[in-house]
Design a protein around this motif. Structure first.
Motif, PDB file in Angstrom:
ATOM      1  N   ILE A 130       0.821  -1.030   0.045  1.00 34.19           N
ATOM      2  CA  ILE A 130      -0.003   0.237  -0.123  1.00 34.19           C
ATOM      3  C   ILE A 130       0.925   1.102   0.267  1.00 34.19           C
ATOM      4  CG2 ILE A 130      -1.727   1.385   1.526  1.00 34.19           C
ATOM      5  CD1 ILE A 130      -2.867  -1.273   2.217  1.00 34.19           C
ATOM      6  N   ALA A 131       1.825   1.101   0.608  1.00 32.87           N
ATOM      7  CA  ALA A 131       2.799   2.309   0.791  1.00 32.87           C
ATOM      8  C   ALA A 131       3.352   2.822  -0.467  1.00 32.87           C
ATOM      9  CB  ALA A 131       3.997   2.111   1.983  1.00 32.87           C
ATOM     10  N   LEU A 132       3.582   1.732  -1.639  1.00 32.31           N
ATOM     11  CA  LEU A 132       4.162   1.791  -2.715  1.00 32.31           C
ATOM     12  C   LEU A 132       3.113   2.826  -3.598  1.00 32.31           C
ATOM     13  CD1 LEU A 132       5.618  -1.647  -3.903  1.00 32.31           C
ATOM     14  CD2 LEU A 132       7.015   0.542  -3.008  1.00 32.31           C
ATOM     15  N   GLY A 133       1.735   2.661  -3.279  1.00 30.24           N
ATOM     16  CA  GLY A 133       0.809   3.519  -4.091  1.00 30.24           C
ATOM     17  C   GLY A 133       0.482   2.840  -5.402  1.00 30.24           C
ATOM     18  N   VAL A 134       1.555   3.133  -6.356  1.00 34.51           N
ATOM     19  CA  VAL A 134       1.468   2.565  -7.808  1.00 34.51           C
ATOM     20  C   VAL A 134       2.431   1.786  -8.061  1.00 34.51           C
ATOM     21  CG1 VAL A 134       1.541   3.310 -10.106  1.00 34.51           C
ATOM     22  CG2 VAL A 134       0.540   4.991  -8.295  1.00 34.51           C
ATOM     23  N   ILE A 135       2.010   0.503  -8.574  1.00 33.08           N
ATOM     24  CA  ILE A 135       2.965  -0.407  -8.631  1.00 33.08           C
ATOM     25  C   ILE A 135       3.144  -1.047 -10.235  1.00 33.08           C
ATOM     26  CG2 ILE A 135       2.595  -1.309  -6.371  1.00 33.08           C
ATOM     27  CD1 ILE A 135       0.882  -3.542  -7.679  1.00 33.08           C
ATOM     28  N   ASP A 136       4.028  -1.597 -10.476  1.00 34.27           N
ATOM     29  CA  ASP A 136       4.098  -2.403 -11.792  1.00 34.27           C
ATOM     30  C   ASP A 136       3.420  -3.717 -11.608  1.00 34.27           C
ATOM     31  OD1 ASP A 136       5.961  -0.480 -13.255  1.00 34.27           O
ATOM     32  OD2 ASP A 136       7.595  -1.411 -11.937  1.00 34.27           O
ATOM     33  N   ALA A 137       2.630  -3.944 -12.718  1.00 31.68           N
ATOM     34  CA  ALA A 137       1.913  -4.966 -12.850  1.00 31.68           C
ATOM     35  C   ALA A 137       1.653  -5.624 -14.041  1.00 31.68           C
ATOM     36  CB  ALA A 137       0.293  -4.746 -12.233  1.00 31.68           C
ATOM     37  N   GLU A 138       1.038  -6.931 -14.188  1.00 28.37           N
ATOM     38  CA  GLU A 138       0.772  -7.749 -15.420  1.00 28.37           C
ATOM     39  C   GLU A 138      -0.634  -8.182 -15.400  1.00 28.37           C
ATOM     40  OE1 GLU A 138       3.928 -10.475 -15.792  1.00 28.37           O
ATOM     41  OE2 GLU A 138       3.203 -11.603 -14.238  1.00 28.37           O
ATOM     42  N   TYR A 139      -1.606  -8.492 -16.561  1.00 33.82           N
ATOM     43  CA  TYR A 139      -2.657  -9.089 -16.428  1.00 33.82           C
ATOM     44  C   TYR A 139      -3.012  -9.645 -17.608  1.00 33.82           C
ATOM     45  CZ  TYR A 139      -3.869  -5.454 -20.023  1.00 33.82           C
ATOM     46  OH  TYR A 139      -3.908  -4.833 -21.136  1.00 33.82           O
ATOM     47  N   LYS A 140      -4.059 -10.622 -17.626  1.00 38.92           N
ATOM     48  CA  LYS A 140      -4.891 -11.243 -18.693  1.00 38.92           C
ATOM     49  C   LYS A 140      -6.197 -11.464 -18.385  1.00 38.92           C
ATOM     50  CE  LYS A 140      -3.994 -16.232 -17.070  1.00 38.92           C
ATOM     51  NZ  LYS A 140      -3.425 -17.465 -17.394  1.00 38.92           N
ATOM     52  N   ARG A 141      -6.880 -11.446 -19.599  1.00 39.14           N
ATOM     53  CA  ARG A 141      -8.418 -11.930 -19.568  1.00 39.14           C
ATOM     54  C   ARG A 141      -8.661 -13.064 -19.104  1.00 39.14           C
ATOM     55  NH1 ARG A 141     -13.093  -9.833 -22.796  1.00 39.14           N
ATOM     56  NH2 ARG A 141     -14.665 -10.514 -21.192  1.00 39.14           N
ATOM     57  N   VAL A 142      -9.443 -13.370 -18.175  1.00 34.62           N
ATOM     58  CA  VAL A 142      -9.886 -14.640 -17.537  1.00 34.62           C
ATOM     59  C   VAL A 142     -11.302 -14.675 -17.666  1.00 34.62           C
ATOM     60  CG1 VAL A 142      -7.827 -14.898 -16.293  1.00 34.62           C
ATOM     61  CG2 VAL A 142      -9.676 -13.928 -15.287  1.00 34.62           C
ATOM     62  N   PRO A 143     -11.914 -15.873 -17.528  1.00 36.38           N
ATOM     63  CA  PRO A 143     -13.445 -16.023 -17.862  1.00 36.38           C
ATOM     64  C   PRO A 143     -14.047 -15.880 -16.229  1.00 36.38           C
ATOM     65  CG  PRO A 143     -12.451 -18.420 -18.540  1.00 36.38           C
ATOM     66  CD  PRO A 143     -11.251 -17.371 -17.937  1.00 36.38           C
ATOM     67  N   CYS A 144     -15.190 -14.937 -16.309  1.00 31.01           N
ATOM     68  CA  CYS A 144     -15.529 -14.675 -14.988  1.00 31.01           C
ATOM     69  C   CYS A 144     -16.593 -16.204 -14.782  1.00 31.01           C
ATOM     70  CB  CYS A 144     -16.767 -13.634 -15.051  1.00 31.01           C
ATOM     71  SG  CYS A 144     -15.990 -12.078 -15.804  1.00 31.01           S
ATOM     72  N   GLN A 145     -16.633 -16.224 -13.381  1.00 29.48           N
ATOM     73  CA  GLN A 145     -17.372 -17.497 -12.540  1.00 29.48           C
ATOM     74  C   GLN A 145     -18.098 -17.042 -11.704  1.00 29.48           C
ATOM     75  OE1 GLN A 145     -14.353 -20.450 -11.866  1.00 29.48           O
ATOM     76  NE2 GLN A 145     -13.299 -20.379 -13.895  1.00 29.48           N
ATOM     77  N   TYR A 146     -19.452 -17.537 -11.989  1.00 32.89           N
ATOM     78  CA  TYR A 146     -20.292 -17.306 -10.838  1.00 32.89           C
ATOM     79  C   TYR A 146     -21.219 -18.658 -10.743  1.00 32.89           C
ATOM     80  CZ  TYR A 146     -19.342 -12.449 -12.065  1.00 32.89           C
ATOM     81  OH  TYR A 146     -18.660 -11.244 -12.418  1.00 32.89           O
ATOM     82  N   PRO A 147     -20.591 -19.418  -9.985  1.00 24.81           N
ATOM     83  CA  PRO A 147     -21.101 -20.925 -10.002  1.00 24.81           C
ATOM     84  C   PRO A 147     -22.536 -21.011  -9.450  1.00 24.81           C
ATOM     85  CG  PRO A 147     -18.729 -20.838  -9.110  1.00 24.81           C
ATOM     86  CD  PRO A 147     -19.189 -19.430  -9.268  1.00 24.81           C
ATOM     87  N   GLY A 148     -23.452 -21.511 -10.056  1.00 22.43           N
ATOM     88  CA  GLY A 148     -24.691 -21.402  -9.677  1.00 22.43           C
ATOM     89  C   GLY A 148     -25.663 -20.320  -9.809  1.00 22.43           C
ATOM     90  N   THR A 149     -25.095 -19.266 -10.441  1.00 22.53           N
ATOM     91  CA  THR A 149     -25.744 -17.803 -10.673  1.00 22.53           C
ATOM     92  C   THR A 149     -25.738 -17.721 -12.198  1.00 22.53           C
ATOM     93  OG1 THR A 149     -24.805 -17.160  -8.712  1.00 22.53           O
ATOM     94  CG2 THR A 149     -25.641 -15.565 -10.295  1.00 22.53           C
ATOM     95  N   ASN A 150     -27.257 -17.436 -12.661  1.00 25.27           N
ATOM     96  CA  ASN A 150     -27.562 -16.998 -13.920  1.00 25.27           C
ATOM     97  C   ASN A 150     -27.136 -15.702 -14.242  1.00 25.27           C
ATOM     98  OD1 ASN A 150     -28.548 -19.812 -14.160  1.00 25.27           O
ATOM     99  ND2 ASN A 150     -30.478 -19.241 -13.475  1.00 25.27           N
ATOM    100  N   VAL A 151     -26.973 -15.326 -15.538  1.00 23.83           N
ATOM    101  CA  VAL A 151     -27.127 -13.934 -15.989  1.00 23.83           C
ATOM    102  C   VAL A 151     -28.410 -13.604 -15.544  1.00 23.83           C
ATOM    103  CG1 VAL A 151     -27.256 -12.620 -17.855  1.00 23.83           C
ATOM    104  CG2 VAL A 151     -25.565 -14.595 -17.854  1.00 23.83           C
ATOM    105  N   LYS A 152     -28.391 -12.271 -14.931  1.00 24.01           N
ATOM    106  CA  LYS A 152     -29.791 -11.541 -14.701  1.00 24.01           C
ATOM    107  C   LYS A 152     -29.740 -10.063 -15.309  1.00 24.01           C
ATOM    108  CE  LYS A 152     -29.803 -13.569  -9.844  1.00 24.01           C
ATOM    109  NZ  LYS A 152     -29.284 -14.613 -10.081  1.00 24.01           N
ATOM    110  N   VAL A 153     -30.739  -9.832 -15.388  1.00 19.30           N
ATOM    111  CA  VAL A 153     -31.194  -8.507 -16.203  1.00 19.30           C
ATOM    112  C   VAL A 153     -31.739  -7.536 -15.135  1.00 19.30           C
ATOM    113  CG1 VAL A 153     -32.486  -7.132 -17.894  1.00 19.30           C
ATOM    114  CG2 VAL A 153     -31.219  -9.276 -18.357  1.00 19.30           C
ATOM    115  N   LYS A 154     -31.306  -6.372 -14.725  1.00 20.10           N
ATOM    116  CA  LYS A 154     -31.754  -5.379 -13.754  1.00 20.10           C
ATOM    117  C   LYS A 154     -32.485  -4.217 -14.603  1.00 20.10           C
ATOM    118  CE  LYS A 154     -30.671  -2.597  -9.936  1.00 20.10           C
ATOM    119  NZ  LYS A 154     -29.822  -2.082  -9.048  1.00 20.10           N
ATOM    120  N   VAL A 155     -33.834  -3.951 -14.364  1.00 21.51           N
ATOM    121  CA  VAL A 155     -34.338  -2.757 -15.030  1.00 21.51           C
ATOM    122  C   VAL A 155     -33.735  -1.574 -14.165  1.00 21.51           C
ATOM    123  CG1 VAL A 155     -36.485  -1.387 -15.126  1.00 21.51           C
ATOM    124  CG2 VAL A 155     -36.465  -3.851 -15.365  1.00 21.51           C
ATOM    125  N   HIS A 156     -33.108  -0.807 -14.745  1.00 20.89           N
ATOM    126  CA  HIS A 156     -31.921   0.178 -14.096  1.00 20.89           C
ATOM    127  C   HIS A 156     -33.091   1.242 -13.335  1.00 20.89           C
ATOM    128  CE1 HIS A 156     -28.934   3.461 -13.870  1.00 20.89           C
ATOM    129  NE2 HIS A 156     -28.068   2.472 -13.680  1.00 20.89           N
TER     130      HIS A 156
END
Length: 250
Positions: A130-156
């Motif tokens: 936390i003291a560093l504040g900004v850090i060097d990082a790396e990333y990759k796209r991965v599947p989102c996983q919501y076991p047992g949860t269906n896609v939901k649509v919310k009326v905004h």
């Protein structure tokens, strides 16, 4: 001559295969990351994706804002594995975050919630990270996983029955992006496109009357497909209601 042709063919094969290797899903890309919030805080309900309270609590509050990956809202709901590149402070696994906001801070690509940021750290190393504040990082796209949860649509919450309908798609599993949403108009027997209002919020003025059949376009590594849930938006829809689509993206 045969020897030369053989080597030429091998070289051409390498050239053809190299781009596939370079863009493999296992490749991490370099980035910079920082954080917002403080200890005990989750995500923000006011994120630019329009998720509301879902954006605060989804994935146990391990969420983020992104800059170039926001893609005018198309990037909302995507999941990324983020690792910091300070091995003396950080684990090798890093953490998985859900995009819920647009954010630019200190030239960074990721602005992680406090909970997600400290998850990068080794045991007892959180304060130093936390003291560093900004850090060097790396990333990759991965599947989102919501076991047992269906896609939901919310009326905004911005919806106004019956003249203006806005919806947001929640629990977007897998690695697909939602790139279009349509409502079926029974009177004309045609699909009507909804507009991306902002972030992950899609809207339409003067929507068709009655129960509304809808579909959304999912675009990912497996191609583009239309998904039409059997569930409908009820005829007397109201802001805040959530429809379980009984559909899972993977």
């Amino acid at each position: 001559m045969t020897f030369a042709l053989s080597h030429c063919c091998i070289f051409l094969c390498i050239l053809v295969l190299l781009p596939v290797t370079c863009y493999s899903g296992d490749v991490f890309l370099s980035a910079r990351a920082t954080f917002y919030g403080s200890a005990g805080a989750l995500g923000t309900p006011s994120g630019a994706c329009g998720f509301g309270e879902y954006g605060k609590t989804v994935n146990n509050g391990e969420v983020c804002g992104v800059s170039k990956l926001y893609q005018n809202g198309t990037g909302c709901g995507a999941c990324y594995q983020v690792r910091c590149k300070h091995p003396q402070y950080c684990t090798e696994e890093g953490t998985t975050v859900v995009v819920t906001d647009f954010a630019i801070g200190h030239g960074t690509d990721f602005v992680l919630s406090f909970e997600a940021f400290v998850k990068l750290a080794r045991t007892n190393m959180g304060r130093l990270l936390i003291a560093l504040g900004v850090i060097d990082a790396e990333y990759k796209r991965v599947p989102c996983q919501y076991p047992g949860t269906n896609v939901k649509v919310k009326v905004h919450e911005k919806s106004r029955y019956p003249d203006y309908l806005a919806i947001v798609i929640l629990y977007q599993g897998g690695e697909s992006d939602i790139t279009a949403v349509e409502i079926y108009e029974e009177s004309s027997k045609k699909w009507k496109a909804m507009r991306r209002a902002f972030g992950a919020v899609w809207d339409i003025s003067n929507p068709p009357k009655g129960a509304l059949t809808f579909r959304f376009q999912a675009s990912g590594s497996a191609g583009v497909k239309w998904v039409e849930p059997k569930k409908v938006i009820p005829s007397e829809w109201r802001a805040g209601i959530i429809i379980d689509t009984a559909v899972q993206l993977n």
